[in-house]
Design a protein around this motif. Structure first.
Motif, PDB file in Angstrom:
ATOM      1  N   GLU A  88      -2.149  12.070 -17.850  1.00  0.00           N
ATOM      2  CA  GLU A  88      -3.052  12.661 -18.839  1.00  0.00           C
ATOM      3  C   GLU A  88      -4.375  11.912 -18.945  1.00  0.00           C
ATOM      4  O   GLU A  88      -5.379  12.472 -19.393  1.00  0.00           O
ATOM      5  CB  GLU A  88      -2.374  12.691 -20.218  1.00  0.00           C
ATOM      6  N   ASN A  89      -4.391  10.650 -18.524  1.00  0.00           N
ATOM      7  CA  ASN A  89      -5.626   9.865 -18.552  1.00  0.00           C
ATOM      8  C   ASN A  89      -6.402  10.161 -17.265  1.00  0.00           C
ATOM      9  O   ASN A  89      -6.134   9.594 -16.210  1.00  0.00           O
ATOM     10  CB  ASN A  89      -5.294   8.374 -18.652  1.00  0.00           C
ATOM     11  N   LYS A  90      -7.373  11.064 -17.355  1.00  0.00           N
ATOM     12  CA  LYS A  90      -8.075  11.528 -16.162  1.00  0.00           C
ATOM     13  C   LYS A  90      -9.000  10.464 -15.579  1.00  0.00           C
ATOM     14  O   LYS A  90      -9.253  10.454 -14.365  1.00  0.00           O
ATOM     15  CB  LYS A  90      -8.875  12.798 -16.479  1.00  0.00           C
ATOM     16  N   GLU A  91      -9.492   9.585 -16.416  1.00  0.00           N
ATOM     17  CA  GLU A  91     -10.326   8.497 -15.894  1.00  0.00           C
ATOM     18  C   GLU A  91      -9.481   7.544 -15.049  1.00  0.00           C
ATOM     19  O   GLU A  91      -9.898   7.106 -13.972  1.00  0.00           O
ATOM     20  CB  GLU A  91     -10.993   7.750 -17.044  1.00  0.00           C
ATOM     21  N   PHE A  92      -8.280   7.238 -15.523  1.00  0.00           N
ATOM     22  CA  PHE A  92      -7.348   6.413 -14.759  1.00  0.00           C
ATOM     23  C   PHE A  92      -6.978   7.114 -13.458  1.00  0.00           C
ATOM     24  O   PHE A  92      -6.963   6.496 -12.380  1.00  0.00           O
ATOM     25  CB  PHE A  92      -6.102   6.153 -15.606  1.00  0.00           C
ATOM     26  N   LEU A  93      -6.731   8.404 -13.538  1.00  0.00           N
ATOM     27  CA  LEU A  93      -6.369   9.177 -12.356  1.00  0.00           C
ATOM     28  C   LEU A  93      -7.494   9.164 -11.324  1.00  0.00           C
ATOM     29  O   LEU A  93      -7.244   9.031 -10.119  1.00  0.00           O
ATOM     30  CB  LEU A  93      -6.034  10.612 -12.764  1.00  0.00           C
ATOM     31  N   SER A  94      -8.724   9.276 -11.782  1.00  0.00           N
ATOM     32  CA  SER A  94      -9.853   9.253 -10.848  1.00  0.00           C
ATOM     33  C   SER A  94      -9.948   7.900 -10.151  1.00  0.00           C
ATOM     34  O   SER A  94     -10.255   7.828  -8.956  1.00  0.00           O
ATOM     35  CB  SER A  94     -11.162   9.582 -11.569  1.00  0.00           C
ATOM     36  N   ASP A  95      -9.652   6.818 -10.866  1.00  0.00           N
ATOM     37  CA  ASP A  95      -9.666   5.494 -10.246  1.00  0.00           C
ATOM     38  C   ASP A  95      -8.573   5.362  -9.195  1.00  0.00           C
ATOM     39  O   ASP A  95      -8.761   4.711  -8.161  1.00  0.00           O
ATOM     40  CB  ASP A  95      -9.498   4.408 -11.311  1.00  0.00           C
ATOM     41  N   LEU A  96      -7.421   5.961  -9.452  1.00  0.00           N
ATOM     42  CA  LEU A  96      -6.349   5.950  -8.454  1.00  0.00           C
ATOM     43  C   LEU A  96      -6.790   6.679  -7.182  1.00  0.00           C
ATOM     44  O   LEU A  96      -6.497   6.240  -6.065  1.00  0.00           O
ATOM     45  CB  LEU A  96      -5.091   6.621  -9.019  1.00  0.00           C
ATOM     46  N   LEU A 127       0.826  -1.209   0.000  1.00  0.00           N
ATOM     47  CA  LEU A 127       0.000   0.000   0.000  1.00  0.00           C
ATOM     48  C   LEU A 127       0.860   1.259   0.000  1.00  0.00           C
ATOM     49  O   LEU A 127       0.521   2.250  -0.649  1.00  0.00           O
ATOM     50  CB  LEU A 127      -0.935  -0.009   1.211  1.00  0.00           C
ATOM     51  N   LEU A 128       1.974   1.198   0.721  1.00  0.00           N
ATOM     52  CA  LEU A 128       2.890   2.337   0.710  1.00  0.00           C
ATOM     53  C   LEU A 128       3.461   2.547  -0.688  1.00  0.00           C
ATOM     54  O   LEU A 128       3.587   3.691  -1.156  1.00  0.00           O
ATOM     55  CB  LEU A 128       4.018   2.125   1.714  1.00  0.00           C
ATOM     56  N   TYR A 129       3.782   1.462  -1.364  1.00  0.00           N
ATOM     57  CA  TYR A 129       4.286   1.563  -2.728  1.00  0.00           C
ATOM     58  C   TYR A 129       3.224   2.186  -3.641  1.00  0.00           C
ATOM     59  O   TYR A 129       3.526   3.081  -4.449  1.00  0.00           O
ATOM     60  CB  TYR A 129       4.675   0.180  -3.262  1.00  0.00           C
ATOM     61  N   ILE A 130       1.981   1.733  -3.506  1.00  0.00           N
ATOM     62  CA  ILE A 130       0.906   2.257  -4.349  1.00  0.00           C
ATOM     63  C   ILE A 130       0.641   3.719  -4.024  1.00  0.00           C
ATOM     64  O   ILE A 130       0.353   4.530  -4.920  1.00  0.00           O
ATOM     65  CB  ILE A 130      -0.374   1.411  -4.185  1.00  0.00           C
ATOM     66  N   GLU A 131       0.729   4.075  -2.749  1.00  0.00           N
ATOM     67  CA  GLU A 131       0.584   5.473  -2.355  1.00  0.00           C
ATOM     68  C   GLU A 131       1.606   6.346  -3.082  1.00  0.00           C
ATOM     69  O   GLU A 131       1.262   7.408  -3.632  1.00  0.00           O
ATOM     70  CB  GLU A 131       0.752   5.598  -0.840  1.00  0.00           C
ATOM     71  N   ASN A 132       2.852   5.894  -3.104  1.00  0.00           N
ATOM     72  CA  ASN A 132       3.905   6.636  -3.817  1.00  0.00           C
ATOM     73  C   ASN A 132       3.639   6.654  -5.314  1.00  0.00           C
ATOM     74  O   ASN A 132       3.874   7.669  -5.996  1.00  0.00           O
ATOM     75  CB  ASN A 132       5.272   6.015  -3.521  1.00  0.00           C
ATOM     76  N   PHE A 133       3.145   5.538  -5.829  1.00  0.00           N
ATOM     77  CA  PHE A 133       2.818   5.451  -7.252  1.00  0.00           C
ATOM     78  C   PHE A 133       1.738   6.467  -7.614  1.00  0.00           C
ATOM     79  O   PHE A 133       1.840   7.174  -8.634  1.00  0.00           O
ATOM     80  CB  PHE A 133       2.342   4.033  -7.594  1.00  0.00           C
ATOM     81  N   ASN A 145       1.796   9.983 -10.053  1.00  0.00           N
ATOM     82  CA  ASN A 145       0.985   9.965 -11.269  1.00  0.00           C
ATOM     83  C   ASN A 145      -0.169  10.960 -11.247  1.00  0.00           C
ATOM     84  O   ASN A 145      -1.107  10.848 -12.032  1.00  0.00           O
ATOM     85  CB  ASN A 145       0.432   8.554 -11.516  1.00  0.00           C
ATOM     86  N   LEU A 146      -0.098  11.950 -10.366  1.00  0.00           N
ATOM     87  CA  LEU A 146      -1.193  12.906 -10.251  1.00  0.00           C
ATOM     88  C   LEU A 146      -1.266  13.885 -11.418  1.00  0.00           C
ATOM     89  O   LEU A 146      -2.215  14.671 -11.512  1.00  0.00           O
ATOM     90  CB  LEU A 146      -1.079  13.678  -8.926  1.00  0.00           C
ATOM     91  N   GLU A 147      -0.274  13.818 -12.290  1.00  0.00           N
ATOM     92  CA  GLU A 147      -0.312  14.637 -13.516  1.00  0.00           C
ATOM     93  C   GLU A 147      -0.648  13.779 -14.733  1.00  0.00           C
ATOM     94  O   GLU A 147      -0.519  14.238 -15.872  1.00  0.00           O
ATOM     95  CB  GLU A 147       1.038  15.325 -13.740  1.00  0.00           C
TER      96      GLU A 147
END
Length: 217
Positions: free
Chosen positions: A76-84, A62-68, A72-74
């Motif tokens: 370009e795929n906003k749908e993917f970003l919203s899922d994150l 979970l810590l790794y995914i948090e860093n991931f 990736n907050l920039e």
């Protein structure tokens, strides 16, 4: 690497998706390298499916995914970003708060799914260090027609929870009386643990919403 993941990027989406879902269904333990590999797949729909279905994460993963997510907050795929962001909300991850606040503000009807994801994260993670920006941004959402009504509704509910001012429920009442889909969205929101009667006076809350009477018993 897990044998099932080998050559997955050479498969078509349907075959690759079946493998991801099967890994999740079989409750296989994936190493950190396996998880890193999946998160960095080119087809982000596969990543989204993995994050939605796999739930056997340990703290280090979970810590790794948090860093991931933070890196990736920039994206370009906003749908993917919203899922994150939804994943971060579900697992209580700490992501860049200033970015979340920035995602709330739009000037044209675009990326509304990202706004809603950010509102859900904000709803679960009120940081009073940013209280002025939080309230300003939520009021902006409530008062601007560029936002969808479910976003305006959730923004108003958060405003009420922060300030305890029943005035913020007036707009919620208007929305749920105006459209049945808004009422359905509202009913789903208040199923959240934070509205459990052990922690939240839900009867008082619903009474205010129904009658507008601040002094309802």
């Amino acid at each position: 690497m897990n044998d099932k993941l080998k050559d997955i990027e050479n498969l078509n989406f349907i075959e690759a998706h079946k493998i991801i879902l099967q890994i999740c269904k079989d409750r296989l333990y994936l190493s950190l390298d396996d998880i890193s590999f999946i998160l960095n797949l080119k087809n982000k729909e596969l990543v989204e499916s993995f994050l939605a279905e796999y739930a056997h994460f340990h703290e280090k993963e979970l810590l790794y995914i948090e860093n991931f997510i933070n890196s990736n907050l920039e994206h370009e795929n906003k749908e993917f970003l919203s899922d994150l962001i939804y994943f971060a909300t579900d697992f209580g991850l700490d992501i860049n708060y200033k970015r979340i606040l920035k995602f709330l503000i739009i000037e044209v009807e675009d990326n509304n799914f990202l706004v809603l994801a950010s509102l859900h994260y904000l709803s679960e993670n009120i940081k009073f260090l940013y209280i002025d920006s939080i309230i300003d941004n939520l009021i902006y959402i409530r008062d601007n027609e560029v936002y969808h009504q479910n976003e305006q509704l959730l923004a108003s509910l958060i405003l009420f929870r922060i300030t305890h001012k029943p005035d913020y429920l007036v707009f919620v009442k208007e929305l749920i009386e105006h459209d049945e889909s808004n009422l359905e969205f509202f009913n789903n929101v208040i199923k959240d643990d934070m509205y459990d009667q052990k922690y939240f006076n839900i009867k008082y809350f619903l009474g205010i919403l129904k009658t507008g009477n601040l002094f309802l018993d």
